[in-house]
Design an enzyme around this catalytic site. Structure first.
Site, PDB file in Angstrom:
ATOM      1  N   CYS A 237       0.857  -1.332  -0.060  1.00  0.00           N
ATOM      2  CA  CYS A 237      -0.199  -0.005   0.025  1.00  0.00           C
ATOM      3  C   CYS A 237       0.884   1.237   0.020  1.00  0.00           C
ATOM      4  CB  CYS A 237      -0.829  -0.044   1.284  1.00  0.00           C
ATOM      5  SG  CYS A 237      -2.217   1.348   1.409  1.00  0.00           S
TER       6      CYS A 237
ATOM      7  N   CYS B  20      -6.464  -4.293   6.888  1.00  0.00           N
ATOM      8  CA  CYS B  20      -7.734  -3.589   6.798  1.00  0.00           C
ATOM      9  C   CYS B  20      -8.806  -4.029   5.913  1.00  0.00           C
ATOM     10  CB  CYS B  20      -7.242  -2.003   6.686  1.00  0.00           C
ATOM     11  SG  CYS B  20      -6.633  -1.924   4.658  1.00  0.00           S
TER      12      CYS B  20
END
Length: 362
Positions: A101, A194
């Protein structure tokens, strides 16, 4: 400078944005909407992909007194992080989605867009330091240090990054948030992955890859010890959840030694068979002038460092460990550090392709 502050809705990014403003920068806050459907990712205050996080980020920007926007990057996130996560497990590797990410979203897609819009740099709440020499260093708070997941950044990306929190402990960041009147001062840190709402990684992968039964075998004898529903549900060094039907003769626990997607086989054995003394890796990012250095390497996020001799080419990173390491998994990052009085310096990183046991060299 005109800077873009990435605001996740957590306490770190809020204080980082506030510090950037205090430093005299022209700051604009932006929240990255990463979930195609925010309710399918985490709920509550545990992740970076919820509607609550977006609202928390907006409230923090209001208190700080900076403009605020939401950027929808769900498609980019799904392609570069979620799909990559699934593909890596399917290939028998163990990816680090936080690292991916940072690489593909926060410091590629976001930074590219920010520069195109006229911003000079991107500010984040990562716990790491950039010295006056431009070198990436560990945070003063080793328990929260995030230099490992930032080591994938290129020199050009680091030149446009600002990490205001690297000289503070997490405790001090929370105290400062409270002093500034930021409602996120006591918000819990995010945990786990997440985009996996219930924390069940194996279930998440099975929904996308389907059940794929195969054998679990003994690494020394080749004896079948049990079965599995998908090799992607295992990682190197795993001990729990193996559900073996044949106990070890000596009664000791077994660990996952290797995963072979071609034969859909999980190989297990005693803990000492996890030991490796050489680590090979690909896609190196290297900031040191010398291609061969004695340094320390970290093989997992929050893992211990190991003394090593590292040799790097344009396509390969080879670390000869000076003491054996266990649980080295392909797909994770290996990060090289040089100890320094001003904070350990990141020399570079690469993606692990294999850990080699001493007995395999013959």
């Amino acid at each position: 400078m005109r800077v873009l502050a990435a605001m996740s809705g957590g306490v770190d990014s809020a204080v980082a944005a506030a510090r950037a403003k205090d430093a005299g920068h022209d700051v604009t806050g932006v929240h990255l909407a990463l979930a195609r459907n925010p309710q399918t990712y985490r709920t509550g205050a545990r992740g970076c992909c919820t509607l609550e996080d977006s609202r928390d980020a907006r409230r923090a920007a209001d208190v700080i007194g900076i403009p605020f926007y939401v950027w929808d990057m769900a498609d980019e996130f799904h392609a570069s992080v979620v799909d990559d996560f699934v593909d890596e497990y399917a290939a028998g590797r163990t990816p680090n989605p936080c690292l991916r990410c940072n690489e593909k979203i926060k410091f590629e897609a976001v930074l590219d867009r920010a520069v195109a819009l006229g911003f000079d740099a991107v500010v984040t709440g990562h716990h790491a330091r950039l010295g006056a020499d431009g070198l990436l260093r560990r945070s003063v708070d080793m328990a929260k240090d995030q230099s490992y997941v930032l080591a994938v950044l290129t020199r050009a990306q680091l030149d446009r990054a600002v990490f205001p929190l690297g000289d503070s402990t997490k405790e001090r960041v929370r105290e400062e948030a409270a002093e500034r009147g930021l409602a996120v001062a006591d918000k819990p840190d995010s945990h786990d992955i997440c985009f996996i709402a219930d924390g069940d990684t194996r279930g998440f992968l099975e929904k996308r890859l389907g059940a794929a039964p195969g054998d679990i075998v003994d690494g020394r004898t080749g004896t079948k010890l049990g079965t599995h529903n998908g090799a992607y549900g295992y990682t190197i060094g795993q001990r729990k959840g193996l559900d073996l039907r044949v106990p070890a003769p000596d009664g000791r626990p077994r660990y996952v030694l290797s995963i072979t997607p071609v034969t859909n086989t999980v190989t297990v054995g005693p803990r000492e068979d996890l030991e490796v003394d050489t680590v090979t890796a690909a896609r190196p990012i290297w900031h040191e002038t010398s291609a061969t250095v004695d340094c320390e390497v970290q093989l997992r996020a929050h893992g211990e460092v190991v003394p090593a001799s590292v040799a790097v080419t344009s396509s390969e990173f080879v670390a000869t460990l000076k003491s054996p390491a266990r649980g080295v998994a392909a797909g994770q990052a290996i990060v090289a550090y040089r100890p320094d009085p001003g904070g350990d310096i990141v020399l570079g990183s690469a993606t692990i392709t294999a850990g080699i046991r001493a007995s395999a060299h013959a």
